[in-house]
Scaffold this active site. Sequence first.
Site, mmCIF file in Angstrom:
data_model
loop_
_atom_site.group_PDB
_atom_site.id
_atom_site.type_symbol
_atom_site.label_atom_id
_atom_site.label_comp_id
_atom_site.label_asym_id
_atom_site.label_seq_id
_atom_site.Cartn_x
_atom_site.Cartn_y
_atom_site.Cartn_z
ATOM 1 N N SER A 194 0.833 -1.206 0.000
ATOM 2 C CA SER A 194 0.000 0.000 0.000
ATOM 3 C C SER A 194 0.868 1.255 0.000
ATOM 4 O O SER A 194 2.028 1.233 0.424
ATOM 5 C CB SER A 194 -0.893 0.011 1.251
ATOM 6 O OG SER A 194 -1.577 1.238 1.403
ATOM 7 N N TYR A 207 -2.097 -0.979 10.484
ATOM 8 C CA TYR A 207 -2.224 -1.356 9.080
ATOM 9 C C TYR A 207 -0.997 -0.919 8.283
ATOM 10 O O TYR A 207 -0.405 -1.715 7.532
ATOM 11 C CB TYR A 207 -3.486 -0.723 8.501
ATOM 12 C CG TYR A 207 -3.681 -0.930 7.023
ATOM 13 C CD1 TYR A 207 -4.235 -2.112 6.531
ATOM 14 C CD2 TYR A 207 -3.324 0.057 6.102
ATOM 15 C CE1 TYR A 207 -4.424 -2.304 5.167
ATOM 16 C CE2 TYR A 207 -3.508 -0.129 4.738
ATOM 17 C CZ TYR A 207 -4.050 -1.308 4.275
ATOM 18 O OH TYR A 207 -4.238 -1.484 2.934
#
Length: 302
Positions: A194, A207
């Site tokens: 990401s 995350y």
Amino acid sequence: MTDENTPDQLIFQNPVDRFPSITPPKQDQPEPGLDAELKPKADRGEQSYRGTGRLEGRRALITGSDSGIGAAVAIAFAREGADVALSYLPEEEEDAQHVKAVIEECGRRAFLFPGDLTDRDFCAELVGKAVQALGGLDALVNNAGKQIAVEDIADLSDEQVTETFTTNIVAMFRISQAALTHMPAGSTIVNTTSIQAYEPSPHLLDYASTKAAINNFTKGLAQQVAGRGIRVNAVAPGPIWTPLQVSDGQPKDALPEFGKSTPLGRAGQPTELAPAYVFLTSPESSYVLGETLNVNGGMPTP
């Protein structure tokens, strides 16, 4: 003067408005969230992705493939000629059935394997069942992820941190380890990381940390198995419109502006990620190993 279906207009598409700039309403779904209930609907490539046979005969296992990016990748792989094993949580059955139907409409085989990737035993069983159903395994996409926004580290529970790390990176170790025992030379692994690995949002500490770990895992594993003829790479999405965002993945007040801060001025659609996974799985990328391909609307990365 040309009509709407001319080749020129299909080739020369402005990326700013190729897909609409969405302003999602504030909404909430229980985790893990469903594409079927997402407003507005995400484009997973059902109508927009066109295959050219680049993965003909491949046998792929894709985790988190019921919705969002994983669903778009599964549909693209099928359009490119691959058979697909779909891994997803039992709560996501409705979305998984939709993706299965799309794959079968392409004339490819789809196999459904619901289960929880935080369960060590399920990870091993998943790979074994996928190999049996597909008749082998030569492509793995580690895509499943957990993302829950928490504004203050004081409110970040030990349980959430553990579940996020187990889902996002520990399961990736387990599934890759099991899959590699079956994968011949020419096989590929593509991991989903990401933009958060490079630009961590303050409300996504756990995350974002797992995504940085995935980058490192990808580069290390790529070097380890290169001599076996197996390539490992990653794709790093930017803000992509998926059920992850509305099932507590983003603060609710932030949803209407989701993705608008990118240089393109809009959030990405899942189908815009699919070509990156196809490229990294196809023989065309035979000299690409340990790479992280950023698909993020122009957000600068190292």
